[in-house]
Write a protein that holds these residues in place. Structure first.
Motif, PDB file in Angstrom:
ATOM      1  N   THR A  92       0.923  -1.683  -0.227  1.00 47.30           N
ATOM      2  CA  THR A  92      -0.220   0.152  -0.039  1.00 47.30           C
ATOM      3  C   THR A  92       1.139   1.119   0.201  1.00 47.30           C
ATOM      4  OG1 THR A  92      -1.938  -1.364   1.230  1.00 47.30           O
ATOM      5  CG2 THR A  92      -1.332   1.044   0.961  1.00 47.30           C
ATOM      6  N   ARG A  93       1.782   1.071   0.953  1.00 48.81           N
ATOM      7  CA  ARG A  93       2.819   2.562   1.000  1.00 48.81           C
ATOM      8  C   ARG A  93       3.328   2.839   0.032  1.00 48.81           C
ATOM      9  NH1 ARG A  93       4.159   3.473   7.405  1.00 48.81           N
ATOM     10  NH2 ARG A  93       1.821   3.661   7.818  1.00 48.81           N
ATOM     11  N   THR A  99       2.315   6.611  -6.459  1.00 48.74           N
ATOM     12  CA  THR A  99       1.357   8.256  -7.308  1.00 48.74           C
ATOM     13  C   THR A  99       1.218   9.118  -6.964  1.00 48.74           C
ATOM     14  OG1 THR A  99      -0.116   6.074  -6.317  1.00 48.74           O
ATOM     15  CG2 THR A  99      -0.641   8.361  -6.327  1.00 48.74           C
ATOM     16  N   VAL A 100       2.278   9.153  -5.537  1.00 52.05           N
ATOM     17  CA  VAL A 100       3.094  10.473  -5.712  1.00 52.05           C
ATOM     18  C   VAL A 100       4.010  11.046  -6.236  1.00 52.05           C
ATOM     19  CG1 VAL A 100       4.351  12.480  -3.633  1.00 52.05           C
ATOM     20  CG2 VAL A 100       2.015  10.833  -3.075  1.00 52.05           C
ATOM     21  N   TYR A 101       5.246   9.717  -6.526  1.00 50.43           N
ATOM     22  CA  TYR A 101       5.701  10.549  -7.285  1.00 50.43           C
ATOM     23  C   TYR A 101       5.058  10.936  -8.658  1.00 50.43           C
ATOM     24  CZ  TYR A 101      10.031  10.400 -10.392  1.00 50.43           C
ATOM     25  OH  TYR A 101      10.841   9.923 -11.512  1.00 50.43           O
ATOM     26  N   GLU A 102       4.641   9.907  -8.864  1.00 55.45           N
ATOM     27  CA  GLU A 102       4.168  10.409 -11.064  1.00 55.45           C
ATOM     28  C   GLU A 102       3.495  11.757 -11.080  1.00 55.45           C
ATOM     29  OE1 GLU A 102       2.132   5.985 -11.265  1.00 55.45           O
ATOM     30  OE2 GLU A 102       4.319   5.787 -12.137  1.00 55.45           O
ATOM     31  N   SER A 103       2.724  11.663 -10.160  1.00 54.23           N
ATOM     32  CA  SER A 103       2.270  13.195  -9.627  1.00 54.23           C
ATOM     33  C   SER A 103       3.318  14.633  -9.841  1.00 54.23           C
ATOM     34  CB  SER A 103       1.045  13.472  -8.444  1.00 54.23           C
ATOM     35  OG  SER A 103      -0.170  12.081  -8.360  1.00 54.23           O
ATOM     36  N   LEU A 104       3.949  13.963  -9.078  1.00 57.97           N
ATOM     37  CA  LEU A 104       4.596  15.470  -8.754  1.00 57.97           C
ATOM     38  C   LEU A 104       5.745  15.284 -10.487  1.00 57.97           C
ATOM     39  CD1 LEU A 104       6.052  15.242  -5.138  1.00 57.97           C
ATOM     40  CD2 LEU A 104       5.103  16.838  -6.071  1.00 57.97           C
ATOM     41  N   TYR A 105       6.014  14.144 -10.810  1.00 58.23           N
ATOM     42  CA  TYR A 105       6.780  14.005 -11.888  1.00 58.23           C
ATOM     43  C   TYR A 105       5.797  14.559 -13.460  1.00 58.23           C
ATOM     44  CZ  TYR A 105       9.630  12.779 -15.882  1.00 58.23           C
ATOM     45  OH  TYR A 105      10.187  12.415 -16.547  1.00 58.23           O
TER      46      TYR A 105
END
Length: 114
Positions: A92-93, A99-105
């Motif tokens: 999960t983590r 997801t956070v990395y891909e969104s920031l990228y």
């Protein structure tokens, strides 16, 4: 990147549990062994003994179990082994961090030609 940047400190605190669970996913490890592996990656370098509160939290949350085993060159060692619940938390983590990395990228590259 400056190591004492408060933002980096907070990120490190948030990922230590994931890093430890990742290490004990494939095999049980004892505390010093975990610290040694983490110290190979600059982001995860820890002073001696700092890992034990994190390991206590991981076992208290039932993400890992422990057992003692004799050592060939000293006192018994306490080994940490991931549980099924720990595997679920890890997956999960990892997914959350991805997801956070891909969104920031995506935000960083918005409007740029590929």
């Amino acid at each position: 990147m400056e190591n004492n940047d408060k933002w980096i400190v907070q990120i490190r605190k948030g990922v230590f549990e994931v890093a430890i669970l990742s290490l004990i996913k494939s095999e049980a490890m004892y505390g010093y062994e975990i610290t040694s592996e983490l110290n190979k990656i600059p982001l995860f370098q820890l002073p001696n003994g700092s890992i034990y509160p994190i390991l206590r939290r991981i076992t208290k949350n039932n993400w890992a179990t422990t057992y003692w085993e004799d050592s060939h060159d000293g006192p018994k060692r306490k080994y940490y082994k991931i549980t099924d619940e720990g595997m679920e938390i890890l997956e999960t983590r990892i997914h959350g961090y991805k997801t956070v990395y891909e969104s920031l990228y995506s935000l960083q590259n918005r409007g740029r030609l590929k």
